[in-house]
Design a protein around this motif. Structure first.
Motif, short mmCIF file in Angstrom:
data_model
loop_
_atom_site.label_atom_id
_atom_site.label_comp_id
_atom_site.label_asym_id
_atom_site.label_seq_id
_atom_site.Cartn_x
_atom_site.Cartn_y
_atom_site.Cartn_z
N VAL A 58 80.68 28.20 80.18
CA VAL A 58 80.46 27.15 81.16
C VAL A 58 80.85 27.72 82.51
O VAL A 58 81.86 28.41 82.64
CB VAL A 58 81.34 25.91 80.84
CG1 VAL A 58 81.26 24.87 81.93
CG2 VAL A 58 80.93 25.32 79.50
N TYR A 68 75.66 25.56 81.65
CA TYR A 68 75.86 26.39 80.47
C TYR A 68 75.38 27.80 80.74
O TYR A 68 74.42 28.02 81.48
CB TYR A 68 75.09 25.82 79.27
CG TYR A 68 75.54 24.43 78.87
CD1 TYR A 68 76.73 24.23 78.20
CD2 TYR A 68 74.76 23.32 79.18
CE1 TYR A 68 77.15 22.97 77.83
CE2 TYR A 68 75.17 22.05 78.82
CZ TYR A 68 76.36 21.88 78.15
OH TYR A 68 76.77 20.62 77.79
N SER A 96 86.01 28.29 78.97
CA SER A 96 84.94 27.41 78.51
C SER A 96 85.28 26.67 77.22
O SER A 96 84.60 25.70 76.86
CB SER A 96 83.67 28.23 78.27
OG SER A 96 83.27 28.89 79.44
N LEU A 100 83.42 22.90 75.40
CA LEU A 100 82.36 23.05 74.40
C LEU A 100 82.70 22.54 73.00
O LEU A 100 81.91 22.69 72.08
CB LEU A 100 81.95 24.53 74.32
CG LEU A 100 81.35 25.09 75.61
CD1 LEU A 100 81.22 26.60 75.53
CD2 LEU A 100 80.01 24.44 75.89
N PHE A 118 71.90 22.17 74.72
CA PHE A 118 73.28 21.96 74.31
C PHE A 118 73.52 20.46 74.16
O PHE A 118 73.46 19.73 75.14
CB PHE A 118 74.24 22.53 75.35
CG PHE A 118 74.19 24.01 75.47
CD1 PHE A 118 75.09 24.80 74.77
CD2 PHE A 118 73.25 24.63 76.28
CE1 PHE A 118 75.04 26.18 74.87
CE2 PHE A 118 73.20 26.00 76.39
CZ PHE A 118 74.10 26.78 75.68
#
Length: 135
Positions: A58, A68, A96, A100, A118
């Motif tokens: 990220v 992303y 990140s 996530l 995503f």
């Protein structure tokens, strides 16, 4: 001062339990269609899906604030978290990691465009193209 020490202790316990949770289930799931596309693209780019990785991250940017980042990698870096789902090895950097948790990587070949998507349960808002999000 004792309150500060207790907070540090509780944070370290929470972090240890968080690590155990992700050892039991994949942090990022990979759909069957996404897996097939990852393997195909890795082979096209000279990577081996059996030994190499998909690096997911990220970064700042995009119309919703965060975007992303997806690329292939042959090696882990210090501090990387490594996961595997559906035969795909995934690397996530420390920064990140929390953004996530629970994300599913999918692949869309529909009328709205072709590419990886995503599905992130942590995102409170996403842009129309699905490449950026905010919390």
């Amino acid at each position: 001062m004792l309150g500060f020490v207790n907070k540090i202790y509780l944070c370290s316990i929470f972090a240890a339990h968080l690590e155990l949770i992700f050892l039991l289930r994949p942090m990022i799931k990979v759909s069957d269609i996404a897996k097939n596309k990852v393997v195909e693209l890795m082979n096209d780019d000279g990577y081996d899906a059996a030994t190499d990785y998909v690096r997911v991250g990220v970064k700042s940017g995009g119309c919703s604030g965060l975007s992303y980042d997806l690329k292939f990698d042959k090696a882990q870096q210090e501090g990387d978290k490594v996961f595997e789902d559906n035969g795909v090895k995934i690397i996530v950097d420390k920064k990140s990691f929390l953004y996530l948790i629970g994300t599913t990587l999918e692949y869309s070949g529909g009328l709205n465009g072709t590419g990886f998507v995503f599905n992130n349960p942590n995102a409170s808002r996403t842009c129309g193209c699905g490449e950026s999000f905010s919390l």
